[in-house]
Design a protein around this motif. Structure first.
Motif: not given
Length: 472
Positions: A122-123, A214-216, A249-253, A293-300
């Motif tokens: 992630s940034r 979106r992050v999953y 990216i990190e943490d299995g995302k 995959a499980e979405p972890l937040g909203d679309v940006v």
């Protein structure tokens, strides 16, 4: 290592620097300058988080980012051990093209043996790691919640900057060099005009691209070591260009970014994200991978994707003691992922020019600005060479040179789908490790004329284990 000259005479130029902006480009510029001065002051309008976390004025951090291998090399040069610390925090060292599943305009790339290693995270994690390392140097001071009001000096030489703190007080920060790393919102053209300097030449190539990310949470078996999956647009086809990128990216995302040019934009709505990935692209691979995959937040969502470059190196006059780097100098369509790499390489250029010429040498700032044009120009050509073909990207459309270059690049891309040696040369350029001239050597020209050595792949080169891990 302290690189400043031993002389401490009173008539030496002021041994302090001010960097405007505390993001990726600004922190690396501060790192590059610290070896030559007694103090580097980083002026930042935000309050920066103590660790990985969002920033109010960095909305692009919510989208996919990649540090190409050319940027990893530059980062390690400036901040030794940074890549190792990022890996320990969960960042992925991606083997190119072994860990990449890419549908190019000419077909699927094979997963050739490792030639380069990119860095995926992630940034927020990248910025926090670099920031901590830079601010650990006692010579670097961070001044937060502070607005830059303008440059101090004349058209011949900048002597500092005027700033206003969040309590309303103003002051002047004197400096032997001021570096503008304020990003897309840079006010450098206006600052220079206030000093009596002419307006810089600017070019914009805007494909009208919109971005939705979106992050999953990846399926359990795909949380480590999963490849990048990318479906890219084909500018040779009529209509809008649509793309998708899935980056571990990190943490299995996974962070997934969908994009589309005018008339083909993705939706900002959560319930349309997977549908777009499955139905609107040249291949549904990314959409299929999101099924389990499980979405972890909203679309940006964003539309701030235009390529824009200021040609400061061509100005007839340039003041001493001022230089512009990072997104303040040039921004690129983020679909190519080159911004962070150029920021790191530009900091190396800044350091090397000062090392060669000496701190405070006459014409130093102008030499830096001209030297920056080389890495910036390479990334600019890579981005605009494709984007210029989309309707409305420029007022006049692609030039004859654009068409000739694109035709040759397309031939090289086709050859790279079935020739590992050419794929490596192409990656040398796209990773910003080498300049585009390597694609014009006799060996590459001959190979491009001959074409791919292997037949095209019929589908996405995911292994059986990778498909199973993703629940396919």
């Amino acid at each position: 290592m302290n690189e400043r000259p031993a002389s401490d005479r009173a008539d030496q130029p002021l041994r302090s620097a001010v960097v405007l902006g505390g993001s990726h480009a600004g922190m690396l510029a501060a790192r590059a300058l610290a070896g030559f001065v007694d103090k580097v002051t980083v002026v930042e309008r935000d309050a920066l988080p103590d660790g990985p976390g969002p920033r109010r004025n960095l909305p692009q951090a919510r989208h996919a980012h990649m540090l190409w291998s050319g940027g990893v090399r530059a980062l390690e040069d400036l901040v030794p051990g940074a890549a190792e610390r990022l890996s320990a925090a969960g960042a992925h060292r991606q083997a190119v093209t072994t860990d990449m599943v890419i549908l190019s305009p000419q077909g699927w790339f094979r997963r050739w043996p490792v030639s380069h290693r990119n860095l995926l995270c992630s940034r927020d994690l990248l910025d926090a790691t670099v920031r901590a390392a830079v601010l650990d140097d006692a010579r670097v001071e961070l001044v937060e919640r502070t607005e830059v009001l303008g440059l101090v000096g004349t058209g011949a030489a900048v002597t500092g900057v005027r700033v206003r703190h969040d309590d309303g007080t103003e002051r002047v920060l004197d400096a032997g060099l001021v570096v503008d790393a304020t990003g897309r919102s840079s006010r450098a053209p206006g600052w220079l005009a206030a000093l009596g300097l002419p307006e810089p030449r600017r070019r914009v190539v805007d494909s009208g691209l919109a971005y939705a990310s979106r992050v999953y949470r990846a399926p359990e078996g795909a949380r480590r070591g999963y490849p990048v999956v990318s479906v890219t647009a084909d500018t040779r086809q009529e209509g809008p260009g649509r793309s998708a990128f899935l980056l571990p990216i990190e943490d299995g995302k996974w962070i997934v970014t969908l994009s589309g040019t005018r008339g083909g934009e993705p939706s900002p709505h959560n319930d349309d994200f997977v549908r777009f990935a499955r139905e609107e692209l040249r291949h549904p691979a990314v959409g299929e991978l999101l099924t389990h995959a499980e979405p972890l937040g909203d679309v940006v969502f964003t539309r701030s994707t235009a390529n824009r470059r200021y040609f400061y190196e061509r100005m007839p006059r340039w003041p001493e003691n001022f230089t512009v780097v990072g997104d303040a100098l040039a921004v690129y369509n983020p679909v190519y992922g080159h911004g962070m790499t150029i920021a790191a390489q530009s900091a190396v250029v800044l350091r090397e020019v000062i090392r060669r010429r000496g701190w405070g040498a006459p014409g130093l700032a102008r030499r830096v600005q001209k030297a920056l044009a080389r890495p910036v120009g390479t990334a600019w050509d890579l981005a605009t060479g494709q984007d210029v073909f989309y309707e409305g990207a420029t007022e006049s459309g692609p030039t004859l040179r654009d068409r000739v270059v694109a035709a040759y690049v397309n031939r090289v891309l086709l050859t790279a789908t079935g020739n590992g040696r050419i794929a490596r040369r192409l990656t040398d350029v796209t990773s910003l490790e080498r300049g585009p001239e390597v694609l014009l050597t006799p060996g590459v020209l001959l190979a491009a004329a001959f074409g791919p050595l292997k037949p095209p792949l019929e589908g996405a080169p995911l292994t059986a284990e990778e498909r199973k891990a993703a629940g396919l």
